[in-house]
Scaffold this motif. Structure first.
Motif, PDB file in Angstrom:
ATOM      1  N   GLY A  39       0.336  -1.042   0.128  1.00  0.00           N
ATOM      2  CA  GLY A  39       0.215   0.196   0.239  1.00  0.00           C
ATOM      3  C   GLY A  39       0.289   1.354   0.311  1.00  0.00           C
ATOM      4  N   ASP A  76     -18.822   2.524  -7.858  1.00  0.00           N
ATOM      5  CA  ASP A  76     -18.833   1.222  -7.383  1.00  0.00           C
ATOM      6  C   ASP A  76     -19.915  -0.160  -6.924  1.00  0.00           C
ATOM      7  OD1 ASP A  76     -15.940   0.714  -5.607  1.00  0.00           O
ATOM      8  OD2 ASP A  76     -18.367   0.780  -3.788  1.00  0.00           O
ATOM      9  N   ALA A 200      -4.961   6.442  -3.650  1.00  0.00           N
ATOM     10  CA  ALA A 200      -6.341   6.108  -2.518  1.00  0.00           C
ATOM     11  C   ALA A 200      -5.789   4.211  -2.839  1.00  0.00           C
ATOM     12  CB  ALA A 200      -7.599   6.512  -3.236  1.00  0.00           C
ATOM     13  N   ILE A 201      -5.973   4.378  -3.668  1.00  0.00           N
ATOM     14  CA  ILE A 201      -5.813   3.008  -4.031  1.00  0.00           C
ATOM     15  C   ILE A 201      -5.288   2.600  -2.920  1.00  0.00           C
ATOM     16  CG2 ILE A 201      -5.380   0.611  -4.501  1.00  0.00           C
ATOM     17  CD1 ILE A 201      -6.631   1.974  -6.755  1.00  0.00           C
ATOM     18  N   ASN A 204      -6.578   3.035   1.224  1.00  0.00           N
ATOM     19  CA  ASN A 204      -7.080   1.937   1.338  1.00  0.00           C
ATOM     20  C   ASN A 204      -6.390   0.508   1.550  1.00  0.00           C
ATOM     21  OD1 ASN A 204      -9.412   3.379   0.525  1.00  0.00           O
ATOM     22  ND2 ASN A 204      -9.924   3.024  -1.483  1.00  0.00           N
ATOM     23  N   ILE A 205      -5.863   0.249   0.588  1.00  0.00           N
ATOM     24  CA  ILE A 205      -4.519  -1.040   0.307  1.00  0.00           C
ATOM     25  C   ILE A 205      -4.023  -1.001   2.123  1.00  0.00           C
ATOM     26  CG2 ILE A 205      -3.175  -2.204   0.498  1.00  0.00           C
ATOM     27  CD1 ILE A 205      -3.441  -1.587  -1.893  1.00  0.00           C
ATOM     28  N   GLY A 207      -4.943   0.850   5.370  1.00  0.00           N
ATOM     29  CA  GLY A 207      -5.983   0.789   5.793  1.00  0.00           C
ATOM     30  C   GLY A 207      -6.764   1.988   6.221  1.00  0.00           C
ATOM     31  N   THR A 209      -8.227   4.909   4.596  1.00  0.00           N
ATOM     32  CA  THR A 209      -9.189   5.099   4.125  1.00  0.00           C
ATOM     33  C   THR A 209      -9.970   4.268   3.474  1.00  0.00           C
ATOM     34  OG1 THR A 209      -8.035   5.642   1.728  1.00  0.00           O
ATOM     35  CG2 THR A 209      -8.112   7.252   3.490  1.00  0.00           C
ATOM     36  N   ALA A 210     -11.485   4.760   3.567  1.00  0.00           N
ATOM     37  CA  ALA A 210     -12.159   3.214   2.982  1.00  0.00           C
ATOM     38  C   ALA A 210     -12.862   4.379   1.714  1.00  0.00           C
ATOM     39  CB  ALA A 210     -13.418   2.990   3.681  1.00  0.00           C
ATOM     40  N   ILE A 211     -11.860   5.100   0.538  1.00  0.00           N
ATOM     41  CA  ILE A 211     -12.164   5.421  -0.297  1.00  0.00           C
ATOM     42  C   ILE A 211     -12.909   4.427  -1.357  1.00  0.00           C
ATOM     43  CG2 ILE A 211     -11.905   7.266  -2.162  1.00  0.00           C
ATOM     44  CD1 ILE A 211      -9.606   8.256  -0.417  1.00  0.00           C
ATOM     45  N   ARG A 212     -13.977   4.709  -1.984  1.00  0.00           N
ATOM     46  CA  ARG A 212     -15.062   4.134  -3.436  1.00  0.00           C
ATOM     47  C   ARG A 212     -13.725   4.363  -4.501  1.00  0.00           C
ATOM     48  NH1 ARG A 212     -18.786   5.002   0.080  1.00  0.00           N
ATOM     49  NH2 ARG A 212     -19.836   7.257  -1.047  1.00  0.00           N
ATOM     50  N   VAL A 213     -12.800   4.462  -5.035  1.00  0.00           N
ATOM     51  CA  VAL A 213     -12.289   4.445  -5.778  1.00  0.00           C
ATOM     52  C   VAL A 213     -12.634   4.945  -7.143  1.00  0.00           C
ATOM     53  CG1 VAL A 213     -10.375   4.322  -7.248  1.00  0.00           C
ATOM     54  CG2 VAL A 213     -10.148   4.053  -4.383  1.00  0.00           C
TER      55      VAL A 213
END
Length: 235
Positions: A39, A76, A200-201, A204-205, A207, A209-213
């Motif tokens: 990440g 998403d 953003a990915i 997310n990896i 942990g 954030t939890a962005i809906r890329v």
């Protein structure tokens, strides 16, 4: 070679699956640590791409408008609904680890900004760095998935290569219709916009954030539109 990044991605999925068949038990702590390291690397790659912009205002507007469009369409959720539908359909016809592993892995590896941005980068600039990074992520993910879902994960390499290869080959034809100076502007701003999505990915990896890329993907089209408007009407 335009398809080099795509081919490497397919090979990594296959190798990851074969390794996963050998190592059936991987400690949870090891999985977590490796994924966080990956990440961080993905975040750094996205940051490098983001700095390629010559007009960062275009990147900001593209991401904001793209996010609004993506959330309105709910891209998403739609992509996930398609995946759930496919899995139910295949599961109802054939219960087993092969079909489940194939469908699950295909959805994970195909759906995402890195597939689109990486393939465009390969086709437009011959730069496979994004797909190489994605290959590492997919390879490790294949190991983890195979330990739980079985050999079906291996066959997901086929749709991944078809999907990404098609985008890369399509991108190579753009220079036939677009002037070189306009193409350069498009590459810079699309790369930068995609770079923020890749950042953003990475978060997310990790942990954070939890962005809906997936909902940000329309931003790539918005960036292209803004560059065209600037080129033809503002310059």
């Amino acid at each position: 070679m335009v398809l080099l990044g795509t081919i490497v991605n397919g090979i990594c999925i296959v190798l990851g699956t074969l390794i996963g068949k050998i190592f059936t038990r991987i400690p949870e702590n090891t999985k977590e640590t490796v994924m966080k390291i990956i990440g961080l690397a993905v975040f750094l790659l996205g940051a490098q791409m983001g700095f390629k912009s010559n007009e960062f205002l275009i990147v900001i507007i593209s991401l904001v408008v793209g996010a609004v469009l993506g959330e309105w369409i709910n891209l998403d959720r739609k992509l996930n609904n398609v995946g759930n539908w496919l899995e139910r359909k295949m599961g109802s016809k054939q219960q087993g680890s092969v079909s489940k592993g194939f469908v699950t892995a295909t959805l994970i590896f195909v759906i995402g900004a890195m597939s689109v941005v990486g393939s465009l980068d390969s086709g437009l600039r011959g730069d496979h760095q994004v797909l190489y990074t994605k290959s590492i992520i997919d390879g490790f993910t294949s190991i983890v998935l195979t330990t739980t879902l079985g050999i079906g994960v291996l066959f997901s390499a086929v749709p991944v290569m078809i999907y990404q290869g098609s985008i890369a080959l399509f991108a190579t034809q753009i220079d036939r219709f677009v002037p070189s100076d306009l193409l350069e502007l498009l590459i810079f701003e699309i790369t930068a916009t995609g770079g923020v999505m890749i950042m953003a990915i990475g978060m997310n990896i990790i942990g954070v954030t939890a962005i809906r890329v997936a909902n940000l993907l329309p931003g790539i089209l918005v960036a292209a539109a803004l560059v065209l408007i600037r080129y033809f009407f503002i310059l």
